[in-house]
Design an enzyme around this catalytic site. Structure first.
Site, PDB file in Angstrom:
ATOM      1  N   ASP A 101       0.730  -0.859  -0.201  1.00 25.48           N
ATOM      2  CA  ASP A 101      -0.324  -0.011  -0.496  1.00 25.48           C
ATOM      3  C   ASP A 101       0.936   0.840  -0.086  1.00 25.48           C
ATOM      4  OD1 ASP A 101      -2.521   2.070   0.480  1.00 25.48           O
ATOM      5  OD2 ASP A 101      -3.497   0.090   0.926  1.00 25.48           O
ATOM      6  N   HIS A 139      -3.266   5.699   3.898  1.00 21.65           N
ATOM      7  CA  HIS A 139      -4.454   4.779   3.697  1.00 21.65           C
ATOM      8  C   HIS A 139      -3.506   3.529   3.990  1.00 21.65           C
ATOM      9  CE1 HIS A 139      -5.544   1.907   0.132  1.00 21.65           C
ATOM     10  NE2 HIS A 139      -6.692   3.431   0.079  1.00 21.65           N
ATOM     11  N   SER A 176     -11.048   0.116  -1.721  1.00 23.39           N
ATOM     12  CA  SER A 176      -9.792  -0.537  -0.477  1.00 23.39           C
ATOM     13  C   SER A 176     -10.399  -0.787   1.322  1.00 23.39           C
ATOM     14  CB  SER A 176      -9.440   1.351  -0.690  1.00 23.39           C
ATOM     15  OG  SER A 176      -8.108   1.453  -1.361  1.00 23.39           O
TER      16      SER A 176
END
Length: 703
Positions: A186, A272, A620
């Protein structure tokens, strides 16, 4: 002089575009293309800052450029100060790995190579094809403005301890997850000191972070290939369990942040990667006792920094190799579940892409699973005034040419709205090996390019409006044997930069030889960047309303056979989120497989001392949920294969209200059922009920 590219036959069209540009052009391209990087010598070039370019700058320059040149010059020497990441397809399994290939799995290898050295790979007799890696798109979940309320640390407790009843018997699951590694590939950084990742003793369950863009620590050692001994040094920086433990212990005494003692190149507030890891394996997440390792793809905020880094699909190959090696080196880890919430939209969407093939080979071994976000390209129309989400949704078109001499037009829209698009736009059309199509391109100003017949190309053609056009009509692509048309609209990337002409571009397909006639087209997605005018340079292109087809928008990474593609479930509304990408694949396979909660998900907020939790929405968030489910399944039975895990998840799924058990292009086979998945795994490891003796007795009684 002869263009050295004319001697090469194995480079794909995307790679030819790069190789046919000089260093100054590629210095601009490297700011947007994740597979192109400037070597240190070239980083001193005077490169225009794309984020500071305004529409007026380039409009004034266009007439001057046309007066000066009529067509981009042919290369007489390939650039020595530009590096590219490529996939290499070898012609047979037994072929010896070429010296320039740094990683290999089956017939597919990867290499980081200077553009000027491409001829060496091209001339190697064991090399069948060389393809530029695809740029990874930044994840684009919707982030809520309000602070997220802290989720209960016990929301999945019943799946991590206690027992489950299977076939009338209670099965203990007290230590579930402890023997599993959750691998996160990621961006944004991992907040290893966040309370969601600390065990009862205050130690972080994050055991390693490979920061591909970092320089704080030594890079990791990576395996090469089966036919070559030893390891090779990776790039970036590896934070080991020792570095993390030292930072946690000494930070308080030194009155500094633990991230000062173990820094990462990405430490973004609301990271994220941190949010994703929290969903899969945080204390508030699913596999709450698992060990966690992360690989951070280098995706700097500044364009000038991006020109010096790689963020492409070969980075995922390296990441997977690293995570597998890490798991195999630790005796306390018996299985690994990997999550990828990044994507790309290029390629044939039929699992023949080189990364899909690499993953498929890797997933044949037991004790491994991989989940990939389906993508957020599902929206087909604006939901409110000013909504531009459909820009990223209208990326697919398909159709049928019934017979030779008939034609079909595709409308390709380039956004203008007072700001020039100076990102490269790419469109691919894939069609059957049985057919041959001619292609023409008509610009918004009426310029006609073509027809370009199969086997022909137009390369770096400078139009009167300063848009640079390349068209490749390729028969028998080496990945799958089908035919491909690639079209590139590029800005004029010398000084001064001139953007692509905005408006409706028309692609005309004419049947030349038609036996099948069907085609599919995809636009490689750019994320729109909002804000001040000078910052709105990266704009997406998309199909017109009469051209786009609202299915098969799945991320190409989610198309692989052994990958679990995950859609975004809006759990409150009991429906699939409007932004969630859809299947099927180009070859008709049923992808995505499953839907999981991905709307308004609260999980760890990284690197923000004032706000520990954040709410995000996107595939996601759905994908790590399923990665956590797979981690729990593997903990119960580390011998499960990726195929078995996918089969169990499909077999136990629950349909949405109003749906049946048939596959749906938005929700797959339904919603993942965690309890049913674990019970099915426990049922598999129970002794087999052998009916042979009972049937023999019945047969004797019947006689």
């Amino acid at each position: 002089m002869v263009n050295p590219l004319d001697r090469m036959r194995k480079l794909n069209s995307r790679l030819r575009c790069v190789a046919n540009g000089d260093s100054s052009v590629n210095a601009v391209r490297a700011q947007q293309n994740g597979a192109v990087r400037l070597k240190p010598a070239a980083q001193k070039l005077a490169v225009p800052d794309l984020a500071n370019l305004t529409a007026g700058d380039s409009v004034k320059a266009s007439k001057h450029i046309i007066d000066r040149i009529s067509r981009g010059p042919k290369q007489v020497e390939l650039a020595k100060d530009v590096e590219v990441n490529v996939f290499v397809l070898l012609n047979r399994e037994s072929a010896k790995t070429p010296a320039m290939v740094t990683r290999r799995n089956g017939r597919v290898g990867t290499a980081t190579i200077r553009v000027s050295d491409l001829h060496k790979l091209d001339s190697d007799p064991v090399v069948q094809a060389i393809e530029l890696a695809e740029t990874l798109s930044a994840p684009n979940p919707h982030v809520a403005r309000n602070k997220g309320q802290e989720p209960s640390a016990h929301r999945f407790q019943q799946f991590n301890e206690g027992s489950l009843t299977v076939g009338g018997h209670d099965q203990k699951i007290d230590n579930i997850g402890e023997n599993v590694l959750i691998g996160i590939i990621d961006v944004g950084g991992i907040d290893f000191a966040h309370e969601d990742f600390l065990d009862e003793a205050g130690n972080s369950r994050v055991i390693a972070i490979w920061d591909q863009g970092g320089d704080a620590f030594d890079p990791p050692d990576l395996p090469v290939s089966e036919d070559r001994a030893g390891k090779t040094k990776g790039r970036g920086s590896e934070l080991t369990a020792g570095h993390i433990a030292f930072a946690l212990k000494e930070a308080k005494a030194a009155r500094v942040s633990p991230y000062d003692l173990a820094p990462q190149s990405q430490q973004i507030r609301g990271s994220h990667a941190t949010h994703v890891a929290s969903i899969a394996a945080g204390r508030s997440g699913l596999c709450k006792k698992a060990k966690i390792a992360a690989v951070l793809i280098s995706l700097p905020d500044e364009d000038q920094d991006r020109s010096k880094s790689f963020y492409d699909t070969t980075c995922i190959v390296d990441a997977m190799s690293y995570l597998f090696a890490l798991a195999e080196a630790r005796p306390d880890i018996e299985a690994i579940s990997i999550n990828i919430s990044l994507g790309t939209n290029g390629g044939p969407h039929d699992a023949s892409g080189f990364l899909s093939r690499w993953i498929d080979v890797s997933m044949t071994e037991p004790g491994r699973s991989i989940c990939v976000a389906a993508g957020n390209a599902g929206q087909e129309a604006p939901e409110y005034e000013g909504d531009t989400g459909f820009w990223s949704g209208r990326v697919h078109s398909s159709g049928h040419i019934p017979s030779a001499a008939l034609r079909r037009d595709l409308e390709w829209l380039v956004v203008g709205d007072g700001v020039e698009d100076i990102s490269e736009n790419e469109l691919e059309i894939w069609y059957s090996a049985q057919d041959e199509f001619d292609v023409e391109l008509l610009s918004p100003t009426g310029m006609r390019i073509g027809p370009v017949s199969p086997g022909q190309r137009v390369e770096n053609l400078l139009l009167a409006d300063c848009t640079v056009v390349s068209i490749y009509n390729v028969l028998t692509d080496p990945k799958n044997g089908d035919n491909r048309i690639s079209i590139y609209l590029s800005p004029y990337m010398a000084d001064p930069i001139v953007g692509i002409t905005a408006g409706a571009w028309k692609i005309r397909l004419t049947g030349k030889v038609v036996r099948n006639g069907r085609y599919n087209a995809w636009i490689e997605r750019d994320d729109p960047v909002r804000g001040r005018i000078r910052a709105q340079w990266r704009l997406p292109s998309f199909f017109g309303p009469a051209t786009f087809v609202d299915h098969s928008t799945l991320s190409s990474l989610a198309c692989g056979p052994r990958v679990i593609g995950v859609a975004n479930l809006d759990e409150t509304r009991e429906r699939i989120n409007v932004s969630s990408s859809q299947g099927p694949t180009r070859d008709g396979r049923m992808k995505p497989e499953i839907a999981a909660p991905g709307t308004k998900i609260v999980a760890a907020c990284g690197f923000d001392p004032d706000n520990k939790w954040i709410e995000m929405t996107g595939t996601s968030m759905a994908s790590p949920y399923v990665a956590g489910v797979a981690g729990l399944m593997l903990s119960l039975n580390p011998e499960l294969t990726a195929a078995q895990i996918g089969g169990i998840i499909q077999r136990t799924s629950q349909p949405l209200p109003g749906s049946g058990y048939e596959w749906n292009n938005g929700s797959g086979f339904g919603v993942v059922d965690l309890t049913a998945c674990l019970r099915e795994v426990l049922r598999m490891i129970q002794p087999v009920d052998d009916l042979t003796d009972r049937l023999q007795q019945q047969m004797k009684g019947a006689r």
